[in-house]
Enzyme design. Structure first.
Site, PDB file in Angstrom:
ATOM      1  N   GLU A  81       0.825  -1.209   0.000  1.00 16.65           N
ATOM      2  CA  GLU A  81       0.000   0.000   0.000  1.00 16.65           C
ATOM      3  C   GLU A  81       0.860   1.260   0.000  1.00 16.65           C
ATOM      4  OE1 GLU A  81      -2.192  -3.065   2.634  1.00 16.65           O
ATOM      5  OE2 GLU A  81      -0.141  -2.591   2.011  1.00 16.65           O
ATOM      6  N   ARG A 135      13.596 -20.831  -9.983  1.00 15.71           N
ATOM      7  CA  ARG A 135      14.828 -21.072  -9.232  1.00 15.71           C
ATOM      8  C   ARG A 135      15.358 -19.797  -8.590  1.00 15.71           C
ATOM      9  NH1 ARG A 135      18.656 -25.081 -12.932  1.00 15.71           N
ATOM     10  NH2 ARG A 135      17.281 -26.917 -12.925  1.00 15.71           N
ATOM     11  N   THR A 141      18.247 -38.591 -11.127  1.00 12.67           N
ATOM     12  CA  THR A 141      18.447 -37.360 -11.886  1.00 12.67           C
ATOM     13  C   THR A 141      19.882 -36.865 -11.726  1.00 12.67           C
ATOM     14  OG1 THR A 141      16.123 -36.728 -11.613  1.00 12.67           O
ATOM     15  CG2 THR A 141      17.669 -34.975 -12.180  1.00 12.67           C
TER      16      THR A 141
END
Length: 387
Positions: free
Chosen positions: A60, A194, A206
């Site tokens: 605000e 990321r 992986t």
């Protein structure tokens, strides 16, 4: 005031813009909430603001400053804000007081503040003669607030699971060779994700198969202020040699964290990794069939308490993603769907590791957001809300 402003559609559009602005501060404001706001005169937005960083001016206040910079008098304007203006003195003065002093006559609020210390702004505004309308695009604004609520009610990080697949739900061809599934726009969006988290997590398959960097590779001008590369977390029961050819261990071993079994954490390999500055965290194992092989909850608490990781990004693979889902540790699932069909039953599936005999065993999510990302579709899911 034009009639169109009183319609639901106009209010929704203004609040949606405020929500877009709120997300610009994601990551930098943690552990405070993301908040966005717009100032509307007639049927046009004349000023915008969002909470940009922890400890800085709130949305605000930034919006009112933007109005002044453009020569706009807030008096007589409407204010749209995703979260009820705060009502207490913290690192900054109360926003409710600033809104009253600005002469604004009407405020539209997305959702009320769940923080008992800061809430009550709507009441302060009404006491000053300001009309307050709550619940505008409430579900959308509550989704933005979910991470703040989690930080207020738990000790752990807010966890995002990210995966990309073909239309038929394949993340790789048979054999699992590392190949791009999604397009360039989605890849860029992943690096934006990321840039907003403090840790990126992958499974052992992986890590060993792809040799990933797990870094954010945006251009410097696109990086958030004060950015530093996220921790690289690898979940595996098999630790690598400390002086191996893996990119993470060669380039930034001090940023690597291995989540492994209590046994593996006591081996000479673990000690060699520790000597290079790599962290080895032993996780308790779970009973067979109870949601995976390691209990991840203590690790996510440790991330936040020891390393100030408020957000994490898990990038798979399928077994790790499913384990996190089954343990109730996925707070947001971002799914990039590429407009391609692999059509191979032996291709690697989006999720894997559970033996289910009925659709009643499926894990429930709800669609929170959908948007095009280049040629791909970006779907954001969240757990179904409890009553």
């Amino acid at each position: 005031m034009p009639t169109c402003l009183g319609t639901t559609t106009a209010r929704e559009l203004f609040m949606r813009r405020a929500a877009e602005l709120a997300l610009r501060g994601r990551g930098a404001t943690a552990p405070n909430p993301c908040v966005g706001t717009v100032l509307v005169k007639g049927d046009a937005i004349v000023a915008e603001g969002w909470h940009k960083f922890f400890g800085g001016p709130h949305a605000e206040v930034n919006c009112l400053a933007d109005a002044r910079a453009h020569g706009v008098d807030p008096a007589g304007c409407d204010l749209y804000v995703t979260l009820e203006p705060c009502n207490h003195y913290g690192k900054t003065p109360p926003c409710a007081k600033a809104v009253v002093e600005a002469g604004i006559k009407r405020v539209f609020v997305g959702c009320c503040d769940p923080n008992a210390e800061a809430c009550g702004g709507a009441g302060t505004l009404r006491a000053a003669g300001i009309e307050v309308v709550t619940g505008v695009e409430e579900d959308l604004c509550r989704d933005i607030l979910d991470e703040f609520v989690l930080w207020q009610t738990t000790k752990r990080s807010y966890n995002i699971l990210k995966m990309a697949s073909t239309i038929d739900g394949k993340i790789a061809a048979r054999g699992g060779r590392p190949e791009a599934v999604s397009g360039e726009s989605s890849m860029y969006d992943v690096h934006r994700l990321r840039s907003r988290v403090r840790a990126v997590i992958v499974g052992g398959n992986t890590f060993y198969g792809d040799n990933p960097q797990l870094t954010c590779r945006l251009k410097s001008e696109d990086m958030p202020e004060g950015f530093h590369q996220p921790y690289a977390i690898i979940v595996t029961g098999k630790l690598p040699k400390a002086y191996s050819t893996f990119t993470i261990l060669r380039q930034r071993p001090q940023d690597a964290i291995f989540w492994t079994t209590e046994y593996a954490a006591t081996t000479p390999l673990a000690d060699e990794l520790r000597e290079r500055g790599t962290r080895i965290w032993a996780l308790p194992e779970l009973p067979t069939g109870s949601g995976g092989w390691l209990n991840f909850a203590p690790a996510f608490e440790r991330l936040r308490q020891e390393l100030n990781c408020c957000h994490t990004l898990c990038e798979g693979g399928g077994h790790l993603g499913l384990s996190l889902c089954r343990q109730g540790l996925v707070d947001e699932f971002v799914h990039y769907v590429a407009p391609r069909v692999l059509g191979d039953e032996e291709g690697k599936s989006l999720f894997a590791g559970m033996s289910a005999q009925s659709m009643k065993q499926a894990l429930p999510f709800r669609l929170a957001h959908a948007v095009s990302c280049g040629d791909d579709l970006k779907l954001t899911y969240k757990p179904r809300r409890t009553a």
